[in-house]
Design a protein around this motif. Structure first.
Motif: not given
Length: 453
Positions: A219-223, A256-263, A272-281, A303-308
């Protein structure tokens, strides 16, 4: 036990896998028995009935694919091509090699009798088995032939992989779209050869893509397109190091989160995700721990998403529409590259990977091709898609006792032998196969157990 490679013949999870695969074979045999009675699935009786001819070809392909998994996981499973309620099943008299060669012969027949992908049309092109699916599975069987039969068949692996490459070019598409809710009609669709269809309204299940989406998120990660966040599985430090070459200390500094890690990691596949507003490190290190409370021991996999690909949600707020691409074109390119490397053509392998796989990922070109580099590339492309075990066994790295490179490079992965990342250990060679479940052998004395169990 699975994560720590300490399973035995009473492990319930390996028994579930075994039983489901055997049940699939039984269903296929039942269908073929009742639509012609020929246990080999031959179709002379339906020469004029094109619809039944195609149906039988697809069921025959399903059976061959199921047996390919049984060969890979269990070696020499019970072998039946018909439903016989009077006879206890026996294993193939040719052992694992004979079973693998039977699968190859079946797939060659399927390649001739299945419909061409272009004749299926629309979404049926990847929801139903086509000739291309049989071709790619043949390439996979030949790639693993040395493991299954004791005799390498790199030439054949290259030939069948090239057939797919000639029809399915790797184009400049967003890698992440292969694993999103509209992967049946977004830009990634042309790369998909066969998918397990998923629909939030029609295929609701705690397995399937819900396990992939919800199981890898908190729940700490992006939708992620699902209201479920199970915190079940995550990356390993070895996976992150294959993307970065960094030490654990260096990885801890990356946020960074999955929008930032590729860069940040300069590879579009680094979702991948290692940082969100929830403070997941992630803590990154310590003992090899799993289960509740240990999800944040390493970076989360996004990698897997339920978003379009448009950012919109799917047809259901909980159950994803994300199809599971079981066969996709990238496998052919990596198969071809590995076959060429084994045949002594490292320059061809390097060019194939750089100009296709890494170009699509916007990753810098590799400068040399070795077995270790290629095994790492298999991981970067296919992590969390269920093939890592087979690849490591083929390279001799699963148990740590392989002679191909482990003795000098000391490849390890988190959990092997109950050890954390960075610990060098080995496990018994018997773990290259799963055991025939005890319950099955008690019911059927014809079955011989795999060595060591």
């Amino acid at each position: 036990d699975l994560l720590n490679t300490t399973w035995d013949a009473s492990n319930p999870m390996t028994a579930y896998l075994y039983n489901r695969l055997i049940f699939n074979v039984t269903l296929c045999n039942h269908y073929l028995d009742n639509t012609g009675g020929n246990p080999e699935g031959l179709d002379e009786a339906f020469a004029e009935d094109k619809r039944m001819h195609t149906r039988r070809a697809e069921i025959r392909m399903m059976r061959a694919m199921t047996y390919s998994y049984l060969v890979d996981f269990f070696g020499n499973p019970p072998f039946l091509t018909t439903v016989d309620q009077e006879k206890m099943p026996e294993q193939h008299p040719g052992n694992r090699a004979g079973m693998a060669n039977w699968v190859i012969s079946e797939l060659k027949a399927c390649e001739k009798t299945l419909l061409p992908a272009e004749d299926l049309g629309g979404s049926a092109r990847f929801y139903r088995f086509s000739q291309d699916a049989a071709t790619l599975l043949l390439a996979r069987m030949y790639l693993n032939a040395e493991v299954y039969t004791g005799k390498a068949q790199w030439d054949s692996a290259a030939v069948y992989a090239k057939k797919i490459m000639d029809k399915y070019p790797i184009v400049s598409i967003p890698y992440k779209q292969l694993f999103m809710a509209d992967n049946d009609n977004n830009a990634a669709t042309p790369e998909i050869i066969f998918s397990i269809g998923q629909d939030g309204q029609q295929t609701q299940s705690w397995g399937g893509s819900l396990f992939c989406v919800a199981g890898s998120h908190s729940a700490k990660m992006n939708a992620n397109g699902s209201t479920d966040n199970w915190e079940c599985w995550r990356s390993s430090p070895e996976l992150l190091q294959e993307f970065t070459g960094m030490s654990l200390a260096e990885l801890k500094a990356i946020k960074g989160d999955e929008t930032e890690m590729p860069t940040l990691l300069q590879d579009d596949r680094a979702l991948f995700c290692n940082h969100t507003a929830g403070g997941f490190i992630a803590t990154l290190g310590g003992t090899a721990e799993y289960g509740t409370g240990n999800f944040e021991k390493c970076w989360a996999i996004c990698k897997w998403s339920g978003l379009k690909s448009t950012g919109e949600g799917g047809s259901h707020t909980q159950f994803p529409d994300t199809d599971l691409p079981l066969f996709r074109a990238a496998e052919a390119y990596l198969t071809y590259a590995e076959a060429q490397l084994r045949l002594g053509n490292a320059d061809v392998a390097l060019q194939t990977i750089n100009e296709n796989i890494r170009a699509r990922a916007h990753a810098t070109n590799l400068t040399a091709m070795t077995e270790r580099v290629l095994l790492d590339e298999w991981q970067r492309e296919f992590y969390s898609e269920g093939r890592r075990r087979s690849d490591m066994i083929r390279f001799g790295s699963f148990t740590g006792k392989g002679v191909k490179y482990n003795e000098t490079l000391h490849y390890h992965w988190e959990g092997r032998g109950k050890k954390p990342s960075g610990s060098i250990t080995t496990i018994d060679e018997k773990y290259n196969l799963f055991p025939i479940p005890n319950s099955e052998r008690l019911a059927n004395p014809n079955l011989k157990q795999n060595a060591g169990f």
